[in-house]
Design a protein around this motif. Structure first.
Motif, PDB file in Angstrom:
ATOM      1  N   ASP A  88      -2.705   8.454  -3.877  1.00  0.00           N
ATOM      2  CA  ASP A  88      -3.517   9.399  -4.630  1.00  0.00           C
ATOM      3  C   ASP A  88      -4.524   8.677  -5.522  1.00  0.00           C
ATOM      4  O   ASP A  88      -4.375   7.483  -5.830  1.00  0.00           O
ATOM      5  N   VAL A  89      -5.531   9.418  -5.972  1.00  0.00           N
ATOM      6  CA  VAL A  89      -6.551   8.875  -6.867  1.00  0.00           C
ATOM      7  C   VAL A  89      -5.909   8.551  -8.215  1.00  0.00           C
ATOM      8  O   VAL A  89      -5.256   9.401  -8.833  1.00  0.00           O
ATOM      9  N   LYS A  90      -6.105   7.320  -8.671  1.00  0.00           N
ATOM     10  CA  LYS A  90      -5.559   6.907  -9.968  1.00  0.00           C
ATOM     11  C   LYS A  90      -6.649   6.632 -11.003  1.00  0.00           C
ATOM     12  O   LYS A  90      -6.385   6.653 -12.204  1.00  0.00           O
TER      13      LYS A  90
ATOM     14  N   GLY B  68      -2.678   1.823  -4.267  1.00  0.00           N
ATOM     15  CA  GLY B  68      -2.487   1.092  -3.020  1.00  0.00           C
ATOM     16  C   GLY B  68      -3.771   0.592  -2.409  1.00  0.00           C
ATOM     17  O   GLY B  68      -3.784   0.259  -1.219  1.00  0.00           O
ATOM     18  N   GLU B  69      -4.861   0.516  -3.177  1.00  0.00           N
ATOM     19  CA  GLU B  69      -6.097  -0.054  -2.626  1.00  0.00           C
ATOM     20  C   GLU B  69      -6.793  -0.915  -3.671  1.00  0.00           C
ATOM     21  O   GLU B  69      -6.659  -0.716  -4.877  1.00  0.00           O
TER      22      GLU B  69
ATOM     23  N   ARG C  22      -1.500  -4.224  -5.750  1.00  0.00           N
ATOM     24  CA  ARG C  22      -1.939  -3.197  -4.812  1.00  0.00           C
ATOM     25  C   ARG C  22      -0.791  -2.731  -3.938  1.00  0.00           C
ATOM     26  O   ARG C  22      -0.568  -1.526  -3.751  1.00  0.00           O
ATOM     27  N   ASP C  23      -0.041  -3.694  -3.395  1.00  0.00           N
ATOM     28  CA  ASP C  23       1.038  -3.348  -2.475  1.00  0.00           C
ATOM     29  C   ASP C  23       2.177  -2.621  -3.177  1.00  0.00           C
ATOM     30  O   ASP C  23       2.975  -1.930  -2.531  1.00  0.00           O
ATOM     31  N   GLU C  24       2.248  -2.765  -4.499  1.00  0.00           N
ATOM     32  CA  GLU C  24       3.266  -2.044  -5.274  1.00  0.00           C
ATOM     33  C   GLU C  24       2.774  -0.653  -5.688  1.00  0.00           C
ATOM     34  O   GLU C  24       3.475   0.062  -6.406  1.00  0.00           O
TER      35      GLU C  24
ATOM     36  N   LEU D 214     -10.477  -9.577  -0.100  1.00  0.00           N
ATOM     37  CA  LEU D 214      -9.469  -8.796  -0.803  1.00  0.00           C
ATOM     38  C   LEU D 214      -9.678  -7.290  -0.754  1.00  0.00           C
ATOM     39  O   LEU D 214      -8.721  -6.530  -0.866  1.00  0.00           O
ATOM     40  N   SER D 215     -10.912  -6.846  -0.611  1.00  0.00           N
ATOM     41  CA  SER D 215     -11.207  -5.422  -0.804  1.00  0.00           C
ATOM     42  C   SER D 215     -10.827  -4.579   0.398  1.00  0.00           C
ATOM     43  O   SER D 215     -11.062  -4.950   1.554  1.00  0.00           O
ATOM     44  N   ASP D 216     -10.269  -3.416   0.112  1.00  0.00           N
ATOM     45  CA  ASP D 216     -10.070  -2.407   1.144  1.00  0.00           C
ATOM     46  C   ASP D 216     -11.328  -1.562   1.290  1.00  0.00           C
ATOM     47  O   ASP D 216     -11.572  -0.981   2.348  1.00  0.00           O
TER      48      ASP D 216
END
Length: 501
Positions: free
Chosen positions: A253-255, A282-283, A446-448, A465-467
């Motif tokens: 979700d948007v954080k 997550g991104e 990010r992965d957490e 690094l960027s998604d």
């Protein structure tokens, strides 16, 4: 033919042997790379050559003749010039005035401005610089300011040019232009010492490279006969394996969300002109842009350190009116752009720095007093987790290397596992090993499930690094794409203000 020959150079500072019997030689008319981790002794060695420091031991020869370089003016008189990582320009003066400062031609008791400008213009035309001599330096882009620094050295008839991290804040197009100029200077017989952490650039432009490690020479190699991996291994003393970072597999979700955000810079000039974007859990969203296009102001605005119009949300909560502490309490963390000015208190120790954002909370605070034993215990745990090299938690952060200072900041900001992390140029000036450590911490966050906004001028870092990539120019978001769907050249053009037709 050897032109610069530094023999058995040693220099010690309290508790640190920065240069240990270094032998460094550079051939005339070449571009020679000087590599090494932070704290390896590169800057000290070049400051000795430029006369900022005096060596404790050793001898320096130029073109076969022994010289004693007692100060920078002596170095300039010997034909040695240096472009520092932080430019030495006076913003309020014009280009011409900065170039000639301290070396103005005179007529009677006045400065001969006509003669000064004619001489500078000859250099500008000769090397194809596109620059207005009457324009105040404060109005120039970072790339143009660097050209001013180089012209300043040429105006002073430098035959040896020392360039410290010259591409750190340039677009790919500006880097190519700089390299073309350096090659022209080389072909005219000038000698260039090129300090960088970007091994790809070493392979592109340098003929030889000297690598320092822990104050000693780890090796001097012919660049054409070695690989980036071998160079990195010499720098850190162990094999550095190439790592391909995987894109996120679980975007949530948007954080963080910005809507119609506007803000002025310190001069009252619009710096953000209606910014809209979001970052999801997550991104990692990378923000590319040449320095001075609003990125610094954007970080300040998100952190609550600069007034702005518009809305900023952490999750579903509007935090636009909250101060920095309130935003931190709601899950925001910031790795600031300038670690020494914004991220650390250099006069205090590690333990005080890592509790700087939480000293008012238990267990660090009791009865309105800070509990130093709790702070030291917390600092020791972070030092162990983040491999911070220091004698102990009471070590002054001013005594740490740049990489370890950055680890202190990274540890402090990630300790509470923030929902949203703003990382502004988190690896600028770091060596290969320290930069990799910080990047892997961003990937881990990010992965957490954390949302990471990575602000950087390093396109290698952003693409790795960027998604998702955003490009910022003149206070606006001018492009958005995934790294695999674009190229360095396309992003570089957007960074320079060229939009798609």
């Amino acid at each position: 033919m050897t032109y610069v020959d530094m023999q058995e150079i040693s220099k010690a500072f309290p508790g640190v042997l920065a240069n240990d019997a270094i032998h460094f030689s550079v051939e005339k008319g070449t571009i020679h790379a000087l590599l090494g981790e932070n704290g390896a002794g590169k800057s000290t060695l070049m400051r000795i050559l430029y006369g900022i420091y005096r060596p404790d031991e050793g001898r320096i020869f130029l073109d076969g003749k022994e010289v004693e370089i007692v100060d920078p003016q002596t170095a300039i008189n010997l034909g040695i010039g240096m472009v520092h990582q932080e430019f030495q320009l006076v913003p309020s003066l014009t280009v011409a005035e900065n170039i000639a400062l301290g070396h103005e031609p005179s007529r009677y008791i006045w400065i001969d401005r006509k003669k000064m400008k004619v001489r500078i213009q000859e250099l500008v035309d000769r090397f194809g610089f596109s620059i207005n001599l009457d324009q105040p330096v404060v109005e120039l882009s970072v790339g143009a300011q660097q050209y001013v620094e180089i012209i300043k050295l040429l105006y002073r008839q430098a035959r040896i040019l020392i360039l410290d991290e010259p591409t750190a804040v340039l677009t790919p197009q500006e880097i190519e232009r700089l390299f073309s100029i350096l090659q022209q200077l080389r072909d005219e017989g000038r000698t260039i010492i090129f300090i960088t952490h970007k091994l790809r650039e070493v392979k592109q432009i340098c003929s030889r490279a000297t690598i320092l490690r822990k104050g000693k020479v780890a090796g001097t190699v012919e660049v054409a006969e070695t690989t980036e991996r071998e160079l990195a291994s010499l720098m850190v003393g162990r094999q550095i394996l190439d790592i391909e970072y995987e894109r996120s597999r679980n975007i949530g979700d948007v954080k963080l969300r910005l809507e119609h955000v506007r803000a002025n810079d310190d001069r009252g000039v619009p710096a953000l002109k209606g910014i809209d974007f979001e970052v999801r859990g997550g991104e990692i969203v990378g923000l590319a842009g040449v320095q001075g296009n609003g990125q610094s102001e954007l970080v300040d605005v998100i952190g609550g350190m600069r007034d702005a119009e518009g809305e900023i949300y952490l999750g579903s909560k509007d935090i636009s009116q909250l101060a920095l502490r309130g935003r931190r309490n709601d899950g925001l963390a910031i790795i600031p752009e300038k670690r020494k000015e914004q991220g650390l208190n250099l006069a205090t120790d590690i333990s005080e720095n890592v509790i700087a954002t939480r000293y008012f909370k238990p267990p660090f605070s009791a009865n309105l007093a800070v509990r130093p034993e709790q702070a030291e215990r917390f600092a020791a745990s972070l030092m162990d987790r983040y491999a911070i090299k220091a004698e102990g938690a009471r070590s002054l952060v001013s005594t740490l290397s740049g990489g370890n200072q950055q680890k202190v900041i990274t540890a402090r900001e990630l300790a509470d596992e923030p929902d949203v992390l703003i990382a502004a140029h988190p690896t600028r000036g770091l060596d290969v090993a320290a930069a990799r450590f910080v990047r892997e911490e961003l990937i881990k966050r990010r992965d957490e499930g954390g949302a990471v906004l990575l602000v950087s001028a390093d396109l290698d870092e952003l693409f790795a690094l960027s998604d998702r990539l955003l490009v910022m120019y003149d206070g606006e978001i001018v492009g958005q794409s995934r790294p695999e769907d674009t190229t360095y050249e396309e992003v570089g053009l957007l960074m320079a203000g060229h939009t798609h037709d």
